[in-house]
Design a protein around this motif. Structure first.
Motif, mmCIF file in Angstrom:
data_model
loop_
_atom_site.group_PDB
_atom_site.id
_atom_site.type_symbol
_atom_site.label_atom_id
_atom_site.label_comp_id
_atom_site.label_asym_id
_atom_site.label_seq_id
_atom_site.Cartn_x
_atom_site.Cartn_y
_atom_site.Cartn_z
ATOM 1 N N SER A 8 0.838 -1.194 0.000
ATOM 2 C CA SER A 8 0.000 0.000 0.000
ATOM 3 C C SER A 8 0.875 1.247 0.000
ATOM 4 N N PRO A 9 0.343 2.385 -0.463
ATOM 5 C CA PRO A 9 1.163 3.604 -0.511
ATOM 6 C C PRO A 9 1.792 3.976 0.830
ATOM 7 N N ARG A 66 4.503 1.403 1.575
ATOM 8 C CA ARG A 66 5.549 1.538 0.559
ATOM 9 C C ARG A 66 6.435 2.739 0.862
ATOM 10 N N ASP A 91 2.491 -1.294 -7.871
ATOM 11 C CA ASP A 91 1.170 -1.156 -7.257
ATOM 12 C C ASP A 91 0.577 -2.548 -7.020
ATOM 13 N N ARG A 149 -2.275 -3.545 -9.374
ATOM 14 C CA ARG A 149 -1.821 -3.801 -10.748
ATOM 15 C C ARG A 149 -1.223 -5.199 -10.881
#
Length: 307
Positions: free
Chosen positions: A267-268, A271, A289, A292
């Motif tokens: 996850s952002p 990350r 991602d 993705r």
């Protein structure tokens, strides 16, 4: 004159079915995501009525009757819908679509294929369920070599060579952080009402540096309390310091990345934290991602599932 109806484009429902949460993706043959749905119906919440929970998810997404489904994660564990044996890490990730296990349950309304996890045997015994699907997606996107970092409740560091898993190393980073935040000696310093997204960067880096010392983790964790009660560190920094300490422990243990590319799939928020840690340890961490790569893996699965 040909009056036959055009063929319906093939689609697949992929379900990342973990212990606590579940996320579904409806994709086309190219792996393009057409719809998603997330809920709290993980393995523990859905048990024992997995088929009914599955059918409810299909209804919520209005999935056509002819669309097949694949589920990965803890749903294939001994506590899940059906236990799917682990594959040995010698089995290439590209072969994963050929190892799906079909589940036929009248209450489900249609078959569901479960994805097996991987087991690393020998002196460094380790296992994974769920992450293998993301790794297959990374391979499908051309990332066939390198170290992959998959942060979460149980963070994974996985070495892949030519699409084959060579090593798995798991760290209970997320679980430890959650447990320490809620009970025990450090809990008052890591209150749950603290916004987990608000991070004290200096304290996080200090935690990374403390991990670099290589002292036993139980010793360094108690050192957090010692720092606060002696006034060496404000209590407000404890949460970020512990985060840095736990993440840093992973980098210290796997810091010998043999010059291979290092890629994070997460996850952002996670990350970004790992990217900062990598930079502090002199490493470059690329990112993919997670949605993705998951959808890219689903496209590979759809190629193998009968129409």
């Amino acid at each position: 004159m040909n009056t036959s109806a055009p063929a319906t484009p093939r689609r697949l429902l992929g379900i990342d079915w973990g212990t606590s949460n579940r996320r579904a993706y409806l994709v086309d043959a190219a792996g393009t995501c057409l719809a998603t749905r997330a809920d709290d119906q993980g393995m523990l919440a859905a048990r024992p009525d997995f088929a009914r929970s599955f059918a409810t998810l299909l209804d919520a997404l209005h999935v056509d009757p002819g669309v097949p489904a694949v589920a990965s994660g803890m749903i294939g564990s001994a506590q899940g819908w059906r236990e799917v044996p682990y594959l040995d890490i010698a089995v290439p990730l590209d072969a994963l679509p050929d190892r799906l296990v079909r589940v036929d349950d009248p209450l489900a309304g249609r078959p569901c294929w479960l994805v097996p996890g991987y087991a690393q045997r020998g002196a460094e015994l380790d296992v994974m369920r769920g992450e293998e699907t993301q790794l297959l997606g990374a391979v499908a996107l051309g990332r066939r070599d390198g170290w992959f970092v998959l942060p979460g409740t149980h963070s994974k560091w996985v070495r892949v060579e030519q699409g084959v898993i060579r090593r798995i190393a798991t760290f209970m980073t997320g679980e430890l952080f959650a447990t320490l935040s809620r009970q025990g000696t450090l809990a008052p310093l890591m209150a749950d009402d603290v916004d987990d997204e608000v991070d004290d960067d200096a304290a996080f880096v200090a935690g990374l540096d403390d991990a670099r010392r290589g002292a036993p983790l139980s010793n360094t964790l108690f050192g957090v309390r010692a720092r606060v009660v002696t006034g060496a560190m404000p209590a407000a920094q404890a949460r970020s310091f512990v985060s840095g300490l736990l993440v840093g422990t992973e980098f210290v243990a796997c810091g010998h990345v043999d010059g291979a590319p290092l890629t994070c799939i997460g996850s952002p928020a996670l990350r970004d934290r790992y990217v900062r840690a990598a930079g502090h340890f002199g490493m470059t961490l690329d990112a993919l991602d997670p949605d993705r790569v998951y959808c890219a893996a689903l496209a590979r699965f759809l190629d193998r599932i009968p129409s």
